[in-house]
Design a protein around this motif. Structure first.
Motif, PDB file in Angstrom:
ATOM      1  N   LEU A 181       0.828  -1.212   0.000  1.00 37.06           N
ATOM      2  CA  LEU A 181       0.000   0.000   0.000  1.00 37.06           C
ATOM      3  C   LEU A 181       0.857   1.253   0.000  1.00 37.06           C
ATOM      4  CD1 LEU A 181      -2.846  -0.976   2.513  1.00 37.06           C
ATOM      5  CD2 LEU A 181      -3.002  -0.752   0.033  1.00 37.06           C
ATOM      6  N   ILE A 182       1.935   1.237   0.749  1.00 39.61           N
ATOM      7  CA  ILE A 182       2.830   2.400   0.764  1.00 39.61           C
ATOM      8  C   ILE A 182       3.422   2.645  -0.622  1.00 39.61           C
ATOM      9  CG2 ILE A 182       5.008   3.282   1.676  1.00 39.61           C
ATOM     10  CD1 ILE A 182       4.317   1.961   4.325  1.00 39.61           C
ATOM     11  N   ILE A 183       3.821   1.546  -1.284  1.00 39.92           N
ATOM     12  CA  ILE A 183       4.379   1.689  -2.634  1.00 39.92           C
ATOM     13  C   ILE A 183       3.346   2.251  -3.590  1.00 39.92           C
ATOM     14  CG2 ILE A 183       5.301   0.398  -4.592  1.00 39.92           C
ATOM     15  CD1 ILE A 183       6.594  -1.498  -2.571  1.00 39.92           C
ATOM     16  N   LEU A 184       2.103   1.759  -3.462  1.00 43.94           N
ATOM     17  CA  LEU A 184       1.042   2.266  -4.334  1.00 43.94           C
ATOM     18  C   LEU A 184       0.808   3.756  -4.097  1.00 43.94           C
ATOM     19  CD1 LEU A 184      -1.598  -0.629  -4.255  1.00 43.94           C
ATOM     20  CD2 LEU A 184       0.030  -0.074  -6.081  1.00 43.94           C
ATOM     21  N   ILE A 185       0.802   4.152  -2.844  1.00 44.90           N
ATOM     22  CA  ILE A 185       0.558   5.564  -2.522  1.00 44.90           C
ATOM     23  C   ILE A 185       1.690   6.434  -3.063  1.00 44.90           C
ATOM     24  CG2 ILE A 185       0.379   7.223  -0.619  1.00 44.90           C
ATOM     25  CD1 ILE A 185      -1.046   5.014   0.970  1.00 44.90           C
ATOM     26  N   LEU A 230       3.102  16.880 -16.049  1.00 41.94           N
ATOM     27  CA  LEU A 230       3.570  15.556 -15.629  1.00 41.94           C
ATOM     28  C   LEU A 230       3.765  14.691 -16.886  1.00 41.94           C
ATOM     29  CD1 LEU A 230       4.191  13.427 -13.451  1.00 41.94           C
ATOM     30  CD2 LEU A 230       1.739  12.913 -13.387  1.00 41.94           C
ATOM     31  N   VAL A 231       5.001  14.246 -17.094  1.00 43.71           N
ATOM     32  CA  VAL A 231       5.331  13.415 -18.259  1.00 43.71           C
ATOM     33  C   VAL A 231       5.606  11.997 -17.765  1.00 43.71           C
ATOM     34  CG1 VAL A 231       6.855  13.088 -20.212  1.00 43.71           C
ATOM     35  CG2 VAL A 231       6.291  15.410 -19.453  1.00 43.71           C
ATOM     36  N   VAL A 232       4.750  11.065 -18.160  1.00 44.67           N
ATOM     37  CA  VAL A 232       4.918   9.652 -17.804  1.00 44.67           C
ATOM     38  C   VAL A 232       5.512   8.951 -19.021  1.00 44.67           C
ATOM     39  CG1 VAL A 232       3.785   7.557 -17.010  1.00 44.67           C
ATOM     40  CG2 VAL A 232       2.944   9.804 -16.256  1.00 44.67           C
ATOM     41  N   TYR A 233       6.642   8.356 -18.839  1.00 42.44           N
ATOM     42  CA  TYR A 233       7.293   7.684 -19.961  1.00 42.44           C
ATOM     43  C   TYR A 233       7.574   6.234 -19.582  1.00 42.44           C
ATOM     44  CZ  TYR A 233      11.453   8.897 -17.215  1.00 42.44           C
ATOM     45  OH  TYR A 233      12.371   9.054 -16.216  1.00 42.44           O
ATOM     46  N   GLY A 234       7.928   5.477 -20.598  1.00 38.34           N
ATOM     47  CA  GLY A 234       8.098   4.029 -20.422  1.00 38.34           C
ATOM     48  C   GLY A 234       7.049   3.317 -21.258  1.00 38.34           C
ATOM     49  N   LYS A 235       6.431   2.295 -20.696  1.00 39.22           N
ATOM     50  CA  LYS A 235       5.361   1.577 -21.384  1.00 39.22           C
ATOM     51  C   LYS A 235       4.044   2.261 -21.059  1.00 39.22           C
ATOM     52  CE  LYS A 235       3.649  -3.076 -22.241  1.00 39.22           C
ATOM     53  NZ  LYS A 235       3.893  -2.959 -23.685  1.00 39.22           N
ATOM     54  N   VAL A 236       3.622   3.195 -21.918  1.00 36.75           N
ATOM     55  CA  VAL A 236       2.399   3.968 -21.686  1.00 36.75           C
ATOM     56  C   VAL A 236       1.271   3.517 -22.591  1.00 36.75           C
ATOM     57  CG1 VAL A 236       3.640   5.980 -20.840  1.00 36.75           C
ATOM     58  CG2 VAL A 236       3.191   5.744 -23.279  1.00 36.75           C
ATOM     59  N   GLY A 237       1.550   2.693 -23.604  1.00 36.69           N
ATOM     60  CA  GLY A 237       0.499   2.179 -24.472  1.00 36.69           C
ATOM     61  C   GLY A 237       0.113   3.162 -25.541  1.00 36.69           C
ATOM     62  N   GLY A 282      -3.833  17.326 -13.373  1.00 37.96           N
ATOM     63  CA  GLY A 282      -4.502  16.103 -12.961  1.00 37.96           C
ATOM     64  C   GLY A 282      -3.571  15.239 -12.142  1.00 37.96           C
ATOM     65  N   ALA A 283      -3.744  13.921 -12.222  1.00 47.74           N
ATOM     66  CA  ALA A 283      -2.903  12.971 -11.483  1.00 47.74           C
ATOM     67  C   ALA A 283      -2.860  11.663 -12.265  1.00 47.74           C
ATOM     68  CB  ALA A 283      -3.428  12.757 -10.076  1.00 47.74           C
ATOM     69  N   ALA A 284      -1.868  10.854 -11.935  1.00 44.28           N
ATOM     70  CA  ALA A 284      -1.713   9.566 -12.618  1.00 44.28           C
ATOM     71  C   ALA A 284      -0.989   8.593 -11.690  1.00 44.28           C
ATOM     72  CB  ALA A 284      -0.942   9.735 -13.920  1.00 44.28           C
ATOM     73  N   PHE A 285      -1.284   7.337 -11.895  1.00 44.62           N
ATOM     74  CA  PHE A 285      -0.603   6.283 -11.137  1.00 44.62           C
ATOM     75  C   PHE A 285       0.555   5.755 -11.975  1.00 44.62           C
ATOM     76  CE2 PHE A 285      -0.043   1.800  -9.937  1.00 44.62           C
ATOM     77  CZ  PHE A 285       0.256   1.966  -8.598  1.00 44.62           C
ATOM     78  N   ILE A 286       1.759   5.845 -11.413  1.00 41.62           N
ATOM     79  CA  ILE A 286       2.971   5.411 -12.107  1.00 41.62           C
ATOM     80  C   ILE A 286       3.231   3.941 -11.759  1.00 41.62           C
ATOM     81  CG2 ILE A 286       5.378   5.946 -12.575  1.00 41.62           C
ATOM     82  CD1 ILE A 286       3.386   8.214 -13.175  1.00 41.62           C
ATOM     83  N   LEU A 287       3.145   3.117 -12.763  1.00 38.60           N
ATOM     84  CA  LEU A 287       3.379   1.697 -12.529  1.00 38.60           C
ATOM     85  C   LEU A 287       4.842   1.452 -12.186  1.00 38.60           C
ATOM     86  CD1 LEU A 287       1.289   0.178 -15.473  1.00 38.60           C
ATOM     87  CD2 LEU A 287       0.648   0.345 -13.060  1.00 38.60           C
ATOM     88  N   PRO A 288       5.085   0.670 -11.179  1.00 40.08           N
ATOM     89  CA  PRO A 288       6.481   0.407 -10.814  1.00 40.08           C
ATOM     90  C   PRO A 288       7.185  -0.374 -11.935  1.00 40.08           C
ATOM     91  CG  PRO A 288       4.981  -0.184  -9.036  1.00 40.08           C
ATOM     92  CD  PRO A 288       4.138   0.053 -10.248  1.00 40.08           C
ATOM     93  N   VAL A 289       8.476  -0.169 -12.021  1.00 41.30           N
ATOM     94  CA  VAL A 289       9.390  -0.895 -12.905  1.00 41.30           C
ATOM     95  C   VAL A 289       9.195  -0.504 -14.366  1.00 41.30           C
ATOM     96  CG1 VAL A 289      10.248  -3.141 -13.666  1.00 41.30           C
ATOM     97  CG2 VAL A 289       9.503  -2.812 -11.278  1.00 41.30           C
TER      98      VAL A 289
END
Length: 472
Positions: free
Chosen positions: A29-33, A45-52, A63-70
């Motif tokens: 839960l801490i990691i998710l938060i 906010l620029v999210v890069y990696g595997k974004v689809g 806004g906001a976004a959840f950054i997937l680990p790894v």
């Protein structure tokens, strides 16, 4: 034994598994938060990696976004405006004249979806200085192209067109790297050959010549107008003089006719005036006599009014004053008498009220005494007498208490009766001079109770008992 050991091992291991599971859930839960990122309003906010979606990055503003680990990571692009000073020197114009264009540009990262994607691809990881340097190079190149595409006259005279061309050219290139043009400010334009200055002098000369020509034309028009005005004036004056002479002759004829008619009318008016004057004189005398008569009547009325005002009115005033004083005195006497009568009445009412209260209290007291005596009036009287008996006895004793006897001489001749001496007879007679209770009750119409009569079995009176005591 093996079964019991296995059961014990199971019991010890079960809580440890629960603890590890709980700890794992808590850490997860801490990691998710921590991986949930919010984007402030002044950043992207620029999210890069595997974004689809076949994209290299996903841009989020506000806004906001959840950054997937790894498999994902993030960075921020700053939206703070950047001010760039661009001093373009020796730029060739369309006429091959070199000009200096000092200017200042204000740029920033764009928030439009497509351009924002360009910024994420080309500006991510650059600081403000790197972005400023990149933008400055783009602006320099586009500014030179705009200057080369325009004449000096257009650049100098039509600044709005010059700024519009700069904005369109520079902004189109800035969008390719994710930037947008916010403001353009051209301070001044100077050329080394002095062409712009010459254009200014030429424009000034044209303006001066045009002004001088306008002044000359106005002066010429003024002279021509003045000559025309003088000609018109002389023509109109001559015509006016001819009309004046003709009018003067006509006026003289009219004056002569008018004088003749005037003299005729004056004669007629004089005749009518003389007759009217005589009639008016007669009427005036008549009116004068009537006025004198009215004046005499008015004077008589005034004299009568004066006599009335001097004699009758003061007398009426004195009479009214005497009446008012008499009425005031009578009213004062009436009020004083009424006040004294009210005071006497109030005093009598107060005394009657007090007497009434006293009698009421006495009646209430007597009523209580009668009730205490069993509603027997005689017993009630006895109670009153018993209450006053010490006072009555004291009064009888006081009757002979203050008698001062310096010396008593008694001649005893020995003929005492019933064994009584002369001294005893003297004291008995003195005591009998005090009114007995029996006689006092008889005078009041009451009967003394038997126990107060003082009779013994031998029917002796209280006086006799006292005599016997003295004799003894």
């Amino acid at each position: 034994m093996n079964y019991l050991l296995t059961l014990q091992n199971f019991d010890l291991g079960f809580p440890i598994a629960i603890i590890f599971a709980t700890l794992f859930v808590f850490v997860f839960l801490i990691i998710l938060i921590k991986r949930y990122k919010r984007c402030p309003s002044d950043r992207i906010l620029v999210v890069y990696g595997k974004v689809g979606g076949g994209q290299s990055a996903k841009c989020i503003h506000g806004g906001a976004a959840f950054i997937l680990p790894v498999i994902q990571d993030y960075q921020f692009l700053d939206l703070t405006p950047i001010s760039i000073e661009v001093n373009l020197v020796n730029a060739l114009s369309k006429q091959n004249i070199r000009v200096n264009v000092p200017s200042r540009f204000t740029i920033g990262v764009s928030t439009e979806p497509g351009i924002m994607q360009n910024a994420a691809e080309r500006l991510l990881g650059l600081n403000q200085d790197n972005i400023q340097e990149l933008a400055q190079e783009i602006i320099f190149g586009q500014l030179r192209l705009v200057v080369a595409s325009m004449d000096i006259e257009e650049i100098n005279s039509d600044r709005d067109k010059f700024l519009s061309n700069i904005s369109q050219s520079v902004e189109s290139e800035l969008k390719k790297v994710g930037l947008k043009l916010i403001n353009v400010n051209i301070t001044d334009i100077v050329d080394e050959s002095g062409y712009i200055e010459a254009l200014g002098k030429e424009a000034a000369a044209h303006a001066i010549n045009a002004a001088r020509k306008s002044v000359a034309e106005k002066t010429r028009d003024g002279s021509i107008g003045e000559a025309n005005a003088v000609q018109d004036e002389r023509t109109q004056v001559a015509a006016a003089n001819a009309q004046a002479v003709e009018g003067e002759n006509t006026a003289k004829i009219a004056v002569a006719n008018s004088d003749s008619l005037r003299r005729q009318r004056e004669a007629e008016a004089e005749r009518v005036a003389i007759a009217s004057e005589k009639v008016q004189s007669a009427k005036a005398l008549e009116e004068s006599y009537a006025a004198e008569k009215e004046a005499e009547s008015a004077r008589a009325e005034r004299e009568r009014s004066s006599q009335v005002a001097d004699i009758i009115v003061p007398a009426e005033i004195d009479k009214r004053k005497v009446e008012i004083d008499a009425e005031a005195e009578a009213e004062r006497i009436r009020r004083r008498a009424k006040g004294e009568a009210d005071a006497i009445l109030f005093k009598a009412q107060a005394e009657a009220q007090g007497q009434f209260e006293v009698l009421t209290k006495q009646a209430a007291g007597l009523e209580q005494i009668v009730k205490a005596a069993g509603d027997n009036s005689k017993d009630a009287v006895l109670l009153l007498i018993a209450d006053k008996l010490p006072e009555l006895v004291k009064m009888q004793s006081e009757a002979i208490k203050n008698i001062k006897i310096d010396k008593v001489t008694v001649w005893e001749n020995g003929d005492g009766k019933n064994g009584k001496s002369s001294t005893a007879n003297f004291l008995s007679g003195m005591y009998k001079s005090v009114p007995p209770l029996q006689e006092m009750f008889n005078m009041a119409g009451m009967e003394l109770p038997e126990y107060l009569k003082g009779k013994d079995p031998d029917d002796k009176t209280s006086a006799e008992i006292v005599e016997d005591d003295l004799a003894k």
